[in-house]
Design a protein around this motif. Structure first.
Motif, PDB file in Angstrom:
ATOM      1  N   VAL A   1     -16.728  12.279 -11.596  1.00 29.97           N
ATOM      2  CA  VAL A   1     -17.739  12.648 -12.584  1.00 29.97           C
ATOM      3  C   VAL A   1     -17.034  12.854 -13.918  1.00 29.97           C
ATOM      4  O   VAL A   1     -16.084  13.633 -14.005  1.00 29.97           O
ATOM      5  CB  VAL A   1     -18.461  13.960 -12.189  1.00 29.97           C
ATOM      6  CG1 VAL A   1     -19.680  14.192 -13.089  1.00 29.97           C
ATOM      7  CG2 VAL A   1     -18.865  13.960 -10.727  1.00 29.97           C
ATOM      8  N   SER A   2     -17.464  12.122 -14.940  1.00 27.81           N
ATOM      9  CA  SER A   2     -16.826  12.266 -16.248  1.00 27.81           C
ATOM     10  C   SER A   2     -17.782  11.839 -17.350  1.00 27.81           C
ATOM     11  O   SER A   2     -18.240  10.699 -17.366  1.00 27.81           O
ATOM     12  CB  SER A   2     -15.553  11.411 -16.307  1.00 27.81           C
ATOM     13  OG  SER A   2     -14.981  11.465 -17.595  1.00 27.81           O
ATOM     14  N   GLN A   3     -18.074  12.754 -18.239  1.00 28.33           N
ATOM     15  CA  GLN A   3     -18.917  12.428 -19.380  1.00 28.33           C
ATOM     16  C   GLN A   3     -18.306  11.251 -20.134  1.00 28.33           C
ATOM     17  O   GLN A   3     -18.942  10.234 -20.342  1.00 28.33           O
ATOM     18  CB  GLN A   3     -19.053  13.659 -20.295  1.00 28.33           C
ATOM     19  CG  GLN A   3     -20.019  13.524 -21.465  1.00 28.33           C
ATOM     20  CD  GLN A   3     -19.509  12.713 -22.636  1.00 28.33           C
ATOM     21  OE1 GLN A   3     -20.208  11.800 -23.098  1.00 28.33           O
ATOM     22  NE2 GLN A   3     -18.316  12.984 -23.107  1.00 28.33           N
ATOM     23  N   SER A   4     -17.056  11.422 -20.554  1.00 27.52           N
ATOM     24  CA  SER A   4     -16.410  10.416 -21.406  1.00 27.52           C
ATOM     25  C   SER A   4     -15.986   9.176 -20.636  1.00 27.52           C
ATOM     26  O   SER A   4     -15.886   8.089 -21.201  1.00 27.52           O
ATOM     27  CB  SER A   4     -15.161  11.028 -22.050  1.00 27.52           C
ATOM     28  OG  SER A   4     -14.223  11.384 -21.042  1.00 27.52           O
ATOM     29  N   GLY A   5     -15.672   9.379 -19.363  1.00 25.46           N
ATOM     30  CA  GLY A   5     -15.130   8.273 -18.569  1.00 25.46           C
ATOM     31  C   GLY A   5     -13.687   7.954 -18.918  1.00 25.46           C
ATOM     32  O   GLY A   5     -13.148   6.928 -18.497  1.00 25.46           O
TER      33      GLY A   5
ATOM     34  N   CYS B   1     -13.187  17.241 -13.858  1.00 28.81           N
ATOM     35  CA  CYS B   1     -12.569  18.346 -14.615  1.00 28.81           C
ATOM     36  C   CYS B   1     -13.630  19.162 -15.350  1.00 28.81           C
ATOM     37  O   CYS B   1     -14.647  18.616 -15.790  1.00 28.81           O
ATOM     38  CB  CYS B   1     -11.624  17.801 -15.686  1.00 28.81           C
ATOM     39  SG  CYS B   1     -10.287  16.805 -15.034  1.00 28.81           S
TER      40      CYS B   1
ATOM     41  N   VAL C   1     -10.085  14.442 -22.973  1.00 32.23           N
ATOM     42  CA  VAL C   1      -8.734  14.872 -22.616  1.00 32.23           C
ATOM     43  C   VAL C   1      -8.002  13.728 -21.923  1.00 32.23           C
ATOM     44  O   VAL C   1      -8.169  13.491 -20.735  1.00 32.23           O
ATOM     45  CB  VAL C   1      -8.769  16.135 -21.724  1.00 32.23           C
ATOM     46  CG1 VAL C   1      -7.358  16.617 -21.402  1.00 32.23           C
ATOM     47  CG2 VAL C   1      -9.548  17.250 -22.429  1.00 32.23           C
TER      48      VAL C   1
ATOM     49  N   THR D   1     -11.147  10.725 -19.040  1.00 36.12           N
ATOM     50  CA  THR D   1     -10.281  11.868 -18.718  1.00 36.12           C
ATOM     51  C   THR D   1      -9.140  11.400 -17.807  1.00 36.12           C
ATOM     52  O   THR D   1      -9.368  10.825 -16.738  1.00 36.12           O
ATOM     53  CB  THR D   1     -11.120  12.983 -18.066  1.00 36.12           C
ATOM     54  OG1 THR D   1     -12.117  13.376 -19.012  1.00 36.12           O
ATOM     55  CG2 THR D   1     -10.284  14.175 -17.675  1.00 36.12           C
TER      56      THR D   1
ATOM     57  N   LEU E   1     -17.542  29.347 -18.348  1.00 39.06           N
ATOM     58  CA  LEU E   1     -16.688  28.396 -19.077  1.00 39.06           C
ATOM     59  C   LEU E   1     -17.239  28.156 -20.483  1.00 39.06           C
ATOM     60  O   LEU E   1     -16.496  28.168 -21.473  1.00 39.06           O
ATOM     61  CB  LEU E   1     -16.600  27.067 -18.316  1.00 39.06           C
ATOM     62  CG  LEU E   1     -15.858  25.933 -19.049  1.00 39.06           C
ATOM     63  CD1 LEU E   1     -14.396  26.292 -19.297  1.00 39.06           C
ATOM     64  CD2 LEU E   1     -15.939  24.621 -18.267  1.00 39.06           C
ATOM     65  N   LYS E   2     -18.551  27.951 -20.548  1.00 44.09           N
ATOM     66  CA  LYS E   2     -19.173  27.667 -21.853  1.00 44.09           C
ATOM     67  C   LYS E   2     -18.933  28.822 -22.815  1.00 44.09           C
ATOM     68  O   LYS E   2     -18.583  28.628 -23.967  1.00 44.09           O
ATOM     69  CB  LYS E   2     -20.675  27.434 -21.640  1.00 44.09           C
ATOM     70  CG  LYS E   2     -21.286  26.502 -22.607  1.00 44.09           C
ATOM     71  CD  LYS E   2     -21.352  25.079 -22.114  1.00 44.09           C
ATOM     72  CE  LYS E   2     -20.007  24.552 -21.666  1.00 44.09           C
ATOM     73  NZ  LYS E   2     -20.071  23.251 -21.035  1.00 44.09           N
TER      74      LYS E   2
ATOM     75  N   VAL F   1     -17.872  19.604 -28.577  1.00 47.75           N
ATOM     76  CA  VAL F   1     -16.843  19.699 -27.537  1.00 47.75           C
ATOM     77  C   VAL F   1     -17.430  20.351 -26.279  1.00 47.75           C
ATOM     78  O   VAL F   1     -17.160  19.924 -25.152  1.00 47.75           O
ATOM     79  CB  VAL F   1     -15.606  20.469 -28.065  1.00 47.75           C
ATOM     80  CG1 VAL F   1     -14.679  20.849 -26.922  1.00 47.75           C
ATOM     81  CG2 VAL F   1     -14.848  19.600 -29.082  1.00 47.75           C
TER      82      VAL F   1
ATOM     83  N   GLN G   1     -25.687  15.073 -15.357  1.00 42.65           N
ATOM     84  CA  GLN G   1     -24.896  14.876 -14.135  1.00 42.65           C
ATOM     85  C   GLN G   1     -25.613  15.517 -12.942  1.00 42.65           C
ATOM     86  O   GLN G   1     -25.619  14.971 -11.837  1.00 42.65           O
ATOM     87  CB  GLN G   1     -23.491  15.485 -14.314  1.00 42.65           C
ATOM     88  CG  GLN G   1     -22.610  14.659 -15.247  1.00 42.65           C
ATOM     89  CD  GLN G   1     -21.468  15.455 -15.870  1.00 42.65           C
ATOM     90  OE1 GLN G   1     -21.294  16.649 -15.618  1.00 42.65           O
ATOM     91  NE2 GLN G   1     -20.671  14.798 -16.701  1.00 42.65           N
TER      92      GLN G   1
ATOM     93  N   THR H   1     -16.425  21.082 -17.012  1.00 42.67           N
ATOM     94  CA  THR H   1     -17.865  21.132 -16.785  1.00 42.67           C
ATOM     95  C   THR H   1     -18.320  20.097 -15.754  1.00 42.67           C
ATOM     96  O   THR H   1     -19.205  20.369 -14.941  1.00 42.67           O
ATOM     97  CB  THR H   1     -18.573  20.932 -18.142  1.00 42.67           C
ATOM     98  OG1 THR H   1     -18.448  22.164 -18.846  1.00 42.67           O
ATOM     99  CG2 THR H   1     -20.021  20.582 -18.002  1.00 42.67           C
ATOM    100  N   ALA H   2     -17.702  18.929 -15.778  1.00 42.40           N
ATOM    101  CA  ALA H   2     -18.067  17.890 -14.808  1.00 42.40           C
ATOM    102  C   ALA H   2     -17.733  18.360 -13.388  1.00 42.40           C
ATOM    103  O   ALA H   2     -18.453  18.064 -12.427  1.00 42.40           O
ATOM    104  CB  ALA H   2     -17.349  16.585 -15.141  1.00 42.40           C
TER     105      ALA H   2
HETATM  106  O1  M6R Z   1     -15.359  13.689 -20.274  1.00 42.39           O
HETATM  107  P1  M6R Z   1     -15.222  14.527 -19.053  1.00 42.39           P
HETATM  108  O2  M6R Z   1     -16.556  14.859 -18.446  1.00 42.39           O
HETATM  109  O3  M6R Z   1     -14.306  13.931 -18.022  1.00 42.39           O
HETATM  110  O4  M6R Z   1     -14.588  15.878 -19.551  1.00 42.39           O
HETATM  111  C1  M6R Z   1     -14.217  16.863 -18.642  1.00 42.39           C
HETATM  112  C2  M6R Z   1     -13.910  18.164 -19.329  1.00 42.39           C
HETATM  113  O5  M6R Z   1     -12.855  18.021 -20.221  1.00 42.39           O
HETATM  114  C3  M6R Z   1     -15.117  18.724 -20.084  1.00 42.39           C
HETATM  115  O6  M6R Z   1     -16.246  18.842 -19.268  1.00 42.39           O
HETATM  116  C4  M6R Z   1     -14.811  20.106 -20.673  1.00 42.39           C
HETATM  117  O7  M6R Z   1     -14.648  21.030 -19.633  1.00 42.39           O
HETATM  118  C5  M6R Z   1     -15.921  20.540 -21.635  1.00 42.39           C
HETATM  119  N1  M6R Z   1     -15.380  20.716 -22.951  1.00 42.39           N
HETATM  120  C6  M6R Z   1     -16.631  21.781 -21.226  1.00 42.39           C
HETATM  121  O8  M6R Z   1     -17.673  22.092 -22.086  1.00 42.39           O
END
Ligand code: M6R
Length: 366
Positions: free
Chosen positions: A104-108, A58, A363, A110, A242-243, A156, A165, A60-61
């Motif tokens: 791909v997920s920063q938080s893991g 989702c 999210v 989503t 997006l940013k 955020v 990534q 940015t990922a």
């Molecule tokens: O934690 P995630 O990488 O799964 O999050 C995905 C998106 O919610 C996240 O990259 C979002 O688009 C950012 N706020 C963008 O800067």
């Protein structure tokens, strides 16, 4: 805790050289010529059996996944599709045991990404996760995990997680290519050397933050703008747009430069800012003709190009040069001025940079 920076976002933008180095870390062997990914449990036979790759994520990922598609297709010659996670499982994707699904997920954490992972496993696919959080749900449920060592991301707006990534995708692409023999060793060594030079190149971009700040202040007085580019530049344009939307609340659209004349060109009017990325040698001439199309309609164009190229300055109003690197690696550099652009535009508008309205860092609802 912001280490002297005004915002977490700015701190995290500046942490990128370290995040690149840490993510590459011991994954580049001592000879500096190949990639070692001990965390990948797939055997060479399993890698050779992969018929297609699906990248699912989702925001940015997802944008990192668009770069990942180009990287894997170029290096490993396996067909790749990149999907937004909230769409993926509703389109009845064709997932087989020969599909490698990369989430791909920063938080893991989503929700949609996690649901896509579960659907992929249910269909018998192997799932590889690229995540920044060790022990996250995505990390726990995937078969293989490449951790991005970006460190905690608080703002955020994702910055260092995105670029880490990208590094993970370069490492993975090279690793698959080594196993499959799809590109020659000399090219692998060239990409590895290019990767190792990225951190200091990012530093040199960060040292020019004031130049970007001046452009951002000009941009911040507008309500609409466009980002255009072709190929990898288009993928980065989507992330830059997006940013900017996310934290400055300025409406922008990213367009594949060649697609403008199929409708969107109608929106170009006198004075509208257009950020044009033209870092890819092979596509340069084509992008320049698209830039001329918007210039002819009165757009004010900021061009981003590779150092050493003097051509773009002749057709745009203002340029910003990123250090020269291999075309494949440019996203890891060209996104940095766009992150700074969003940051300074948000600042100029007096917004809460680290906590934009309506948004959450993680999210966990679909
Ligand atoms: O934690 P995630 O990488 O799964 O999050 C995905 C998106 O919610 C996240 O990259 C979002 O688009 C950012 N706020 C963008 O800067």
């Amino acid at each position: 805790e912001k280490a002297g920076f005004d915002h977490f976002m700015l701190k995290e933008i500046h942490e990128q050289p370290k995040a690149y180095r840490d993510t590459m870390g011991t994954r580049l062997d001592a000879s500096g010529e190949k990639v070692v990914l001990n965390e990948i449990g797939m055997t060479p036979e399993q890698i050779r059996a992969i018929r297609q790759v699906h990248i699912v994520a989702c925001g940015t990922a997802y944008h990192a996944g668009l770069v990942g598609k180009s990287v894997i297709e170029k290096l490993a010659r396996i067909p790749v599709e990149t999907d937004v996670a909230s769409e993926y499982r509703y389109r009845a994707p064709i997932i087989t045991p020969e599909t490698l699904v990369i989430v791909v997920s920063q938080s893991g954490e989503t929700a949609d990404t996690l649901a896509a992972l579960r659907e992929a496993k249910r269909c018998g696919a192997r799932v590889l996760a690229i995540t920044n959080v060790v022990g996250s749900s995505v990390a726990r449920e995937a078969d293989d995990v490449i951790v991005t060592w970006a460190g905690p991301e608080i703002a955020v707006a994702s910055t260092k997680a995105y670029t880490s990534q990208l590094i993970a995708f370069y490492l993975l692409g090279l690793y698959l290519a080594q196993t499959l023999g799809t590109v020659d060793e000399a090219y692998i060594a060239e990409v590895v050397a290019g990767l190792q030079q990225l951190p200091e190149k990012v530093e040199s971009i960060l040292a020019q933050a004031d130049t970007i700040r001046a452009i951002a202040e000009q941009v911040s007085t507008h309500d609409n703008l466009f980002f255009i580019g072709r190929g990898l530049d288009y993928a980065v344009a989507l992330e830059g747009s997006l940013k900017l939307k996310e934290i400055s609340y300025i409406h922008s659209e990213a367009y594949a430069a060649g697609e403008l004349k199929h409708g969107t060109l109608a929106l170009i009017e006198e004075g509208i800012p257009v950020i044009a990325l033209a870092t890819q040698d092979e596509l340069f001439e084509k992008t320049v003709s698209n830039i001329k199309e918007v210039k002819a309609r009165g757009a004010h164009v900021f061009g981003i190009h590779a150092e050493g190229d003097a051509e773009l300055a002749k057709v745009v109003d203002r340029t910003f040069a990123i250090p020269a690197t291999l075309p494949l690696l440019t996203p890891a550099l060209s996104v940095v001025p766009l992150q700074l652009l969003a940051y300074y535009a948000s600042l100029a508008r007096g917004n809460d940079v680290d906590k934009p309205r309506n948004l959450a860092k993680s999210v966990t609802v679909e």
